[in-house]
Design an enzyme around this catalytic site. Structure first.
Site, short mmCIF file in Angstrom:
data_model
loop_
_atom_site.label_atom_id
_atom_site.label_comp_id
_atom_site.label_asym_id
_atom_site.label_seq_id
_atom_site.Cartn_x
_atom_site.Cartn_y
_atom_site.Cartn_z
N SER A 113 16.45 -1.25 -3.47
CA SER A 113 16.13 -2.65 -3.24
C SER A 113 17.30 -3.42 -2.67
O SER A 113 18.47 -3.18 -3.02
CB SER A 113 15.70 -3.30 -4.57
OG SER A 113 15.49 -4.69 -4.41
N TYR A 125 13.23 -7.65 1.59
CA TYR A 125 12.21 -8.70 1.67
C TYR A 125 12.51 -9.54 2.91
O TYR A 125 13.57 -9.40 3.52
CB TYR A 125 12.24 -9.58 0.41
CG TYR A 125 11.96 -8.85 -0.87
CD1 TYR A 125 10.65 -8.58 -1.27
CD2 TYR A 125 13.00 -8.42 -1.70
CE1 TYR A 125 10.39 -7.90 -2.45
CE2 TYR A 125 12.75 -7.75 -2.88
CZ TYR A 125 11.44 -7.50 -3.26
OH TYR A 125 11.18 -6.83 -4.42
N THR A 151 8.92 -5.16 1.89
CA THR A 151 7.98 -5.45 0.82
C THR A 151 7.39 -6.84 1.01
O THR A 151 8.13 -7.81 1.20
CB THR A 151 8.67 -5.35 -0.56
OG1 THR A 151 9.14 -4.02 -0.73
CG2 THR A 151 7.71 -5.68 -1.68
N LYS A 210 5.28 -2.16 2.50
CA LYS A 210 4.95 -1.98 1.09
C LYS A 210 4.22 -3.20 0.55
O LYS A 210 4.61 -4.34 0.84
CB LYS A 210 6.23 -1.74 0.28
CG LYS A 210 6.02 -1.39 -1.18
CD LYS A 210 7.34 -1.04 -1.84
CE LYS A 210 7.15 -0.61 -3.28
NZ LYS A 210 6.66 -1.72 -4.13
N HIS A 226 2.95 -4.56 -6.66
CA HIS A 226 4.25 -4.91 -7.24
C HIS A 226 4.25 -4.68 -8.75
O HIS A 226 4.84 -5.46 -9.52
CB HIS A 226 4.62 -6.36 -6.93
CG HIS A 226 6.06 -6.54 -6.56
ND1 HIS A 226 6.49 -6.75 -5.27
CD2 HIS A 226 7.20 -6.53 -7.32
CE1 HIS A 226 7.80 -6.88 -5.24
NE2 HIS A 226 8.26 -6.73 -6.48
#
Length: 400
Positions: A106, A128, A154, A252, A276
Site C-alpha cells: 500500500s 490511491y 484502488t 482494484k 475493501h
C-alpha cells in the site's frame, strides 16, 4: 513460534496479543457490518462435487499473475499503515517470498517501497488517487525506480467511518501524551510492547510512500486528509495513470460488470473483485457473489482476482472454480502477523496452500487451471446482496 492450524486460531492468538485499539483497527468494517460478515459467510453457501477414483497423485498449484510466476494462487493484498508488529510490511514481504508469491504494498504502508522490494522483488505497488497528477506521477516513478513489478490502483472507498460496535481509537502520532493515554492497553498486552521495545522504537504511524523526495513522511491522518480532498479519479485519469506506468496494471475494487469492462477498455491487465474488506459501502454483496458476473464480462480480456473473505484453502478453491485467476488476502495474513510476526504470515500461507492442494485432490483436478464451475454446487440467487439480520442477530465484531 507455536504453529497454528487454522486462520481462526491465528485470529484468536492475535486478539490475545494485540492491544484493543490495534485489534479493532484490523477488524474495521462499517455501519452494521453486513458486507464485512457476508464476505466470509457467502463462501459457506457454496458446496463441492468431489470425485473418487483416478485422483491425481500430484497437483500443480503454480500460476502467473501480472506476468509474475507464483507458486500458488494466493497473493498478499495491500493494507494500510500497520502497528501490528515491528517487522511491518518487510516481514510480510519476506514471508511471501519464502512462500513463492507476491505482495501488494500500500501507498499507506508503514515501510518504504524500496525496503519491501528488497525483501521481495515480486512487489505490486498500490496507490490511491491522492493529490494532483504531478504528485501521483512522482509517487509512481519512485515505485518504478525501486523495482516494483506492477501497479495497482484502488478505487473502492467512500470514507465511511461509522460502526455500530464503535470505531477504534487510532492516534495520529506516538508522542508522550499518546503513550500515556495508551499505556493501560500496552500494560495488559506485554508481549506486544516487548516486541516494539526490542526493535528500539514504537509504532511510527507514518506513511513514507506518500512523501515527495526530500519531504518528511506524513502521518497516516495527514495523508488521509489529502486523499479526502482530492477530486475522485475519472476513467480518463485512470487511463493516463495506466499509460504513465506502462507496465502490468490492476484496477482494484471492481464489483460490477460494467466497471470491469471500463477497466478493460482503458488497458488494465487485471481487475480485483473487492469491496475493501467490508470497509466500504455497507450492504455491498460479499466479494465472491460479484465474481461470476465480472468473470463473464471480462474474463477473456483481463486477469480477474478475488479479494475478500478468504479464510481457508477451500475458499481459494471456490474462487478459482468460479473463474478467478488468483485471490488476495488481507485480514487472514494480518491475523498471522498479529499472532507471530513474519513466521505467522508464512504459517497462514502454508494453511491456505495445504487446503487448496487437498481440495484439488478431492475434486480430481491436477492443476488449478483445470477447476470449473461444475466442480461446485452454487445455489440459485447466489449473487444477491447480504440479507438483513434481525436486530438481535446483527453481527457485532468484538475487539476486547
Amino acid at each position: 513460534m507455536a504453529w497454528f492450524e487454522t486462520v481462526a486460531e491465528a485470529q484468536r492468538r492475535a486478539r490475545k496479543r494485540l492491544p484493543r485499539s490495534v485489534y479493532g483497527a484490523l477488524l474495521a468494517g462499517t455501519e452494521q457490518g453486513l458486507t464485512l460478515t457476508d464476505n466470509v459467510r457467502a463462501f459457506d453457501e457454496i458446496g463441492f462435487r468431489p470425485q473418487v477414483g483416478d485422483q491425481p497423485a500430484e497437483r500443480d498449484l503454480a500460476t502467473t499473475v501480472l506476468g509474475q510466476d507464483i507458486s500458488f494462487p494466493v497473493l498478499i493484498s495491500p493494507t494500510g499503515v500497520q502497528a501490528v508488529h515491528p517487522e511491518g510490511e518487510v516481514g510480510v514481504a519476506r514471508a511471501a517470498a519464502e512462500a513463492g508469491t507476491a505482495i501488494g504494498l500500500s501507498a499507506f504502508a508503514s515501510r518504504s517501497v524500496d525496503d519491501v522490494v528488497a525483501a521481495n522483488p515480486q512487489t505490486f505497488f498500490q496507490t490511491y488517487w491522492v493529490g494532483d497528477r504531478d504528485r501521483i506521477a512522482r509517487r509512481v516513478e519512485r515505485a518504478r525506480e525501486a523495482g516494483a513489478a506492477a501497479l495497482i490502483v484502488t478505487l473502492d472507498w467512500v470514507f465511511d467511518s461509522r460502526r455500530d460496535w464503535g470505531s477504534p481509537d487510532i492516534p495520529e502520532r506516538m508522542d508522550l501524551a499518546t503513550m500515556a493515554k495508551f499505556a493501560p492497553e500496552g500494560a495488559v498486552r506485554p508481549r506486544y510492547l516487548l516486541d516494539w521495545l526490542r526493535a528500539g522504537h514504537l509504532p511510527r504511524l507514518t506513511v513514507p510512500n506518500m512523501a515527495d523526495p526530500g519531504e518528511e513522511p506524513p502521518t497516516f491522518f495527514q495523508a488521509y486528509g489529502e486523499w479526502m480532498y482530492t477530486p475522485p479519479a475519472t476513467w480518463a485519469d485512470l487511463e493516463w495513470l495506466r499509460e504513465l506506468w506502462g507496465g502490468p496494471f490492476m484496477v482494484k475494487g471492481v464489483t460490477r460488470p460494467d466497471d470491469a469492462r471500463r477497466a478493460a477498455d482503458i488497458g488494465a491487465d487485471a481487475v480485483s473483485v473487492s469491496n475493501h474488506g467490508g470497509n466500504n459501502l455497507d450492504g455491498t454483496p460479499g466479494a465472491i457473489r460479484s465474481l461470476p458476473g465480472v468473470v463473464d464480462a471480462v474474463g477473456d480480456r483481463v486477469e480477474v482476482l478475488l479479494d475478500g473473505g478468504i479464510r481457508r484453502g477451500t475458499d481459494v478453491l471456490k474462487a478459482l472454480a468460479l473463474g478467478a485467476r488468483a485471490v488476495m488476502i488481507g485480514r487472514a495474513y494480518l491475523w498471522g502477523m498479529g499472532a507471530a510476526g513474519g513466521p505467522g504470515v508464512k504459517n497462514v500461507l502454508d494453511i491456505l496452500r495445504s487446503g487448496l492442494d487437498e481440495g484439488l485432490f478431492g475434486l480430481g483436478r491436477s492443476r488449478v487451471g483445470d477447476l470449473r464451475p461444475g466442480d461446485l454446487i452454487v445455489p440459485d440467487g447466489f449473487s444477491r446482496g447480504p440479507q438483513p439480520w434481525a436486530a438481535e442477530e446483527t453481527p457485532r465484531p468484538k475487539s476486547d
